[in-house]
Design a protein around this motif. Sequence first.
Motif, PDB file in Angstrom:
ATOM      1  N   ALA A  51       0.833  -1.212   0.000  1.00  0.00           N
ATOM      2  CA  ALA A  51       0.000   0.000   0.000  1.00  0.00           C
ATOM      3  C   ALA A  51       0.867   1.261   0.000  1.00  0.00           C
ATOM      4  O   ALA A  51       0.542   2.242  -0.670  1.00  0.00           O
ATOM      5  CB  ALA A  51      -0.929   0.004   1.210  1.00  0.00           C
ATOM      6  N   LEU A  52       1.966   1.226   0.735  1.00  0.00           N
ATOM      7  CA  LEU A  52       2.850   2.396   0.782  1.00  0.00           C
ATOM      8  C   LEU A  52       3.538   2.632  -0.566  1.00  0.00           C
ATOM      9  O   LEU A  52       3.755   3.772  -0.967  1.00  0.00           O
ATOM     10  CB  LEU A  52       3.883   2.236   1.893  1.00  0.00           C
ATOM     11  N   LEU A  53       3.865   1.563  -1.271  1.00  0.00           N
ATOM     12  CA  LEU A  53       4.492   1.701  -2.585  1.00  0.00           C
ATOM     13  C   LEU A  53       3.494   2.158  -3.648  1.00  0.00           C
ATOM     14  O   LEU A  53       3.864   2.813  -4.615  1.00  0.00           O
ATOM     15  CB  LEU A  53       5.139   0.385  -3.009  1.00  0.00           C
ATOM     16  N   ASP A  54       2.206   1.795  -3.474  1.00  0.00           N
ATOM     17  CA  ASP A  54       1.174   2.157  -4.441  1.00  0.00           C
ATOM     18  C   ASP A  54       0.566   3.532  -4.189  1.00  0.00           C
ATOM     19  O   ASP A  54      -0.270   3.990  -4.965  1.00  0.00           O
ATOM     20  CB  ASP A  54       0.050   1.108  -4.431  1.00  0.00           C
ATOM     21  N   ALA A  55       0.966   4.216  -3.123  1.00  0.00           N
ATOM     22  CA  ALA A  55       0.398   5.526  -2.778  1.00  0.00           C
ATOM     23  C   ALA A  55       0.795   6.576  -3.816  1.00  0.00           C
ATOM     24  O   ALA A  55       1.738   6.386  -4.591  1.00  0.00           O
ATOM     25  CB  ALA A  55       0.875   5.945  -1.386  1.00  0.00           C
ATOM     26  N   ALA A  56       0.070   7.692  -3.799  1.00  0.00           N
ATOM     27  CA  ALA A  56       0.372   8.793  -4.719  1.00  0.00           C
ATOM     28  C   ALA A  56       1.822   9.259  -4.577  1.00  0.00           C
ATOM     29  O   ALA A  56       2.483   9.577  -5.555  1.00  0.00           O
ATOM     30  CB  ALA A  56      -0.591   9.958  -4.470  1.00  0.00           C
ATOM     31  N   GLU A  57       2.303   9.329  -3.337  1.00  0.00           N
ATOM     32  CA  GLU A  57       3.713   9.622  -3.063  1.00  0.00           C
ATOM     33  C   GLU A  57       4.312   8.383  -2.409  1.00  0.00           C
ATOM     34  O   GLU A  57       4.315   8.260  -1.187  1.00  0.00           O
ATOM     35  CB  GLU A  57       3.833  10.822  -2.131  1.00  0.00           C
ATOM     36  N   PRO A  58       4.789   7.440  -3.215  1.00  0.00           N
ATOM     37  CA  PRO A  58       5.267   6.172  -2.655  1.00  0.00           C
ATOM     38  C   PRO A  58       6.407   6.367  -1.653  1.00  0.00           C
ATOM     39  O   PRO A  58       7.180   7.313  -1.755  1.00  0.00           O
ATOM     40  CB  PRO A  58       5.745   5.375  -3.864  1.00  0.00           C
ATOM     41  N   MET A  59       6.460   5.456  -0.692  1.00  0.00           N
ATOM     42  CA  MET A  59       7.522   5.493   0.310  1.00  0.00           C
ATOM     43  C   MET A  59       7.901   4.076   0.695  1.00  0.00           C
ATOM     44  O   MET A  59       7.202   3.126   0.390  1.00  0.00           O
ATOM     45  CB  MET A  59       7.089   6.282   1.548  1.00  0.00           C
ATOM     46  N   ALA A  60       9.023   3.984   1.380  1.00  0.00           N
ATOM     47  CA  ALA A  60       9.525   2.695   1.862  1.00  0.00           C
ATOM     48  C   ALA A  60      10.229   2.946   3.189  1.00  0.00           C
ATOM     49  O   ALA A  60      10.226   4.065   3.701  1.00  0.00           O
ATOM     50  CB  ALA A  60      10.479   2.095   0.838  1.00  0.00           C
ATOM     51  N   PHE A  61      10.840   1.895   3.732  1.00  0.00           N
ATOM     52  CA  PHE A  61      11.585   1.979   4.987  1.00  0.00           C
ATOM     53  C   PHE A  61      12.990   1.449   4.789  1.00  0.00           C
ATOM     54  O   PHE A  61      13.217   0.547   3.984  1.00  0.00           O
ATOM     55  CB  PHE A  61      10.937   1.118   6.079  1.00  0.00           C
ATOM     56  N   LEU A  90      11.457   6.980  -2.564  1.00  0.00           N
ATOM     57  CA  LEU A  90      12.063   5.869  -3.294  1.00  0.00           C
ATOM     58  C   LEU A  90      13.462   6.169  -3.804  1.00  0.00           C
ATOM     59  O   LEU A  90      14.196   5.250  -4.156  1.00  0.00           O
ATOM     60  CB  LEU A  90      11.146   5.418  -4.432  1.00  0.00           C
ATOM     61  N   ASP A  91      13.868   7.446  -3.800  1.00  0.00           N
ATOM     62  CA  ASP A  91      15.246   7.773  -4.185  1.00  0.00           C
ATOM     63  C   ASP A  91      16.201   7.729  -2.989  1.00  0.00           C
ATOM     64  O   ASP A  91      17.374   8.034  -3.113  1.00  0.00           O
ATOM     65  CB  ASP A  91      15.319   9.128  -4.884  1.00  0.00           C
ATOM     66  N   GLY A  92      15.679   7.349  -1.811  1.00  0.00           N
ATOM     67  CA  GLY A  92      16.522   7.180  -0.630  1.00  0.00           C
ATOM     68  C   GLY A  92      16.533   8.346   0.338  1.00  0.00           C
ATOM     69  O   GLY A  92      17.089   8.237   1.431  1.00  0.00           O
ATOM     70  N   ARG A  98       8.915  12.335   6.053  1.00  0.00           N
ATOM     71  CA  ARG A  98       7.971  12.081   7.136  1.00  0.00           C
ATOM     72  C   ARG A  98       7.004  10.980   6.701  1.00  0.00           C
ATOM     73  O   ARG A  98       6.745  10.821   5.501  1.00  0.00           O
ATOM     74  CB  ARG A  98       7.208  13.346   7.487  1.00  0.00           C
ATOM     75  N   PRO A  99       6.467  10.237   7.656  1.00  0.00           N
ATOM     76  CA  PRO A  99       5.498   9.197   7.308  1.00  0.00           C
ATOM     77  C   PRO A  99       4.246   9.799   6.672  1.00  0.00           C
ATOM     78  O   PRO A  99       3.895  10.947   6.929  1.00  0.00           O
ATOM     79  CB  PRO A  99       5.150   8.573   8.654  1.00  0.00           C
ATOM     80  N   THR A 100       3.574   8.999   5.872  1.00  0.00           N
ATOM     81  CA  THR A 100       2.309   9.425   5.282  1.00  0.00           C
ATOM     82  C   THR A 100       1.249   9.535   6.380  1.00  0.00           C
ATOM     83  O   THR A 100       1.388   8.943   7.462  1.00  0.00           O
ATOM     84  CB  THR A 100       1.812   8.404   4.246  1.00  0.00           C
ATOM     85  N   LYS A 101       0.198  10.261   6.076  1.00  0.00           N
ATOM     86  CA  LYS A 101      -0.914  10.381   7.021  1.00  0.00           C
ATOM     87  C   LYS A 101      -1.506   9.001   7.320  1.00  0.00           C
ATOM     88  O   LYS A 101      -1.832   8.690   8.463  1.00  0.00           O
ATOM     89  CB  LYS A 101      -1.980  11.316   6.457  1.00  0.00           C
ATOM     90  N   ALA A 102      -1.633   8.172   6.291  1.00  0.00           N
ATOM     91  CA  ALA A 102      -2.176   6.820   6.480  1.00  0.00           C
ATOM     92  C   ALA A 102      -1.315   6.011   7.452  1.00  0.00           C
ATOM     93  O   ALA A 102      -1.841   5.312   8.321  1.00  0.00           O
ATOM     94  CB  ALA A 102      -2.289   6.099   5.140  1.00  0.00           C
ATOM     95  N   LEU A 103      -0.004   6.115   7.303  1.00  0.00           N
ATOM     96  CA  LEU A 103       0.893   5.391   8.210  1.00  0.00           C
ATOM     97  C   LEU A 103       0.750   5.911   9.633  1.00  0.00           C
ATOM     98  O   LEU A 103       0.616   5.130  10.578  1.00  0.00           O
ATOM     99  CB  LEU A 103       2.344   5.510   7.743  1.00  0.00           C
ATOM    100  N   LEU A 104       0.742   7.231   9.789  1.00  0.00           N
ATOM    101  CA  LEU A 104       0.590   7.815  11.128  1.00  0.00           C
ATOM    102  C   LEU A 104      -0.718   7.385  11.782  1.00  0.00           C
ATOM    103  O   LEU A 104      -0.745   6.980  12.944  1.00  0.00           O
ATOM    104  CB  LEU A 104       0.654   9.339  11.063  1.00  0.00           C
ATOM    105  N   GLU A 105      -1.799   7.444  11.025  1.00  0.00           N
ATOM    106  CA  GLU A 105      -3.114   7.070  11.568  1.00  0.00           C
ATOM    107  C   GLU A 105      -3.176   5.574  11.878  1.00  0.00           C
ATOM    108  O   GLU A 105      -3.795   5.168  12.851  1.00  0.00           O
ATOM    109  CB  GLU A 105      -4.228   7.474  10.607  1.00  0.00           C
ATOM    110  N   GLY A 106      -2.543   4.759  11.040  1.00  0.00           N
ATOM    111  CA  GLY A 106      -2.562   3.314  11.262  1.00  0.00           C
ATOM    112  C   GLY A 106      -1.774   2.883  12.480  1.00  0.00           C
ATOM    113  O   GLY A 106      -2.174   1.985  13.213  1.00  0.00           O
TER     114      GLY A 106
END
Length: 157
Positions: free
Chosen positions: A63-73, A131-133, A137-145
């Motif tokens: 879900a984080l990779l498919d978001a409008a602004e993808p992110m990873a850890f 994704l460029d490293g 900050r975490p996405t709102k979805a991540l913070l809320e989850g």
Amino acid sequence: MSTEPVLDMPTSGRFEGRDHLLAIRVYYEDTDFTGLVYHANYVRYLERGRSDFLRLTAVGHAALLDAAEPMAFVVAELNLKYLKPARIDDALVVRTAYDAIKGPRLLISQTVERDGEILCRAEVTAVCIHLDGRPRRPTKALLEGVKPWLAQDKRTD
């Protein structure tokens, strides 16, 4: 050696209070020539615990990779303390607690246990990245989850 079924839990584990519990069975491939779990495999078990914690909060990696602004850890820091060995066929539990979010950092405490006895302790600092490293900050979805599972006094900065 514990060969009894680990907790009766779904594949992605379950929550107990603010802790996530994930059942792990030790297989032959997890051990070294002595029949003990090879030290690097604890890192794999811990990763599964962190990933399944997020999956159950509806902010899994896909879900984080498919978001409008993808992110990873990325793991920026991993401190391990090995206390006792695990052996082939042991039924283990990975216990994961997301303790705090500070800027792009997630502070996580984990243990690997057998029959309630701690075999390995870990303190992990994971960093949210573009994704460029670059850190982000975490996405709102991540913070809320994750927020409901954080320690009450360390919700976010």
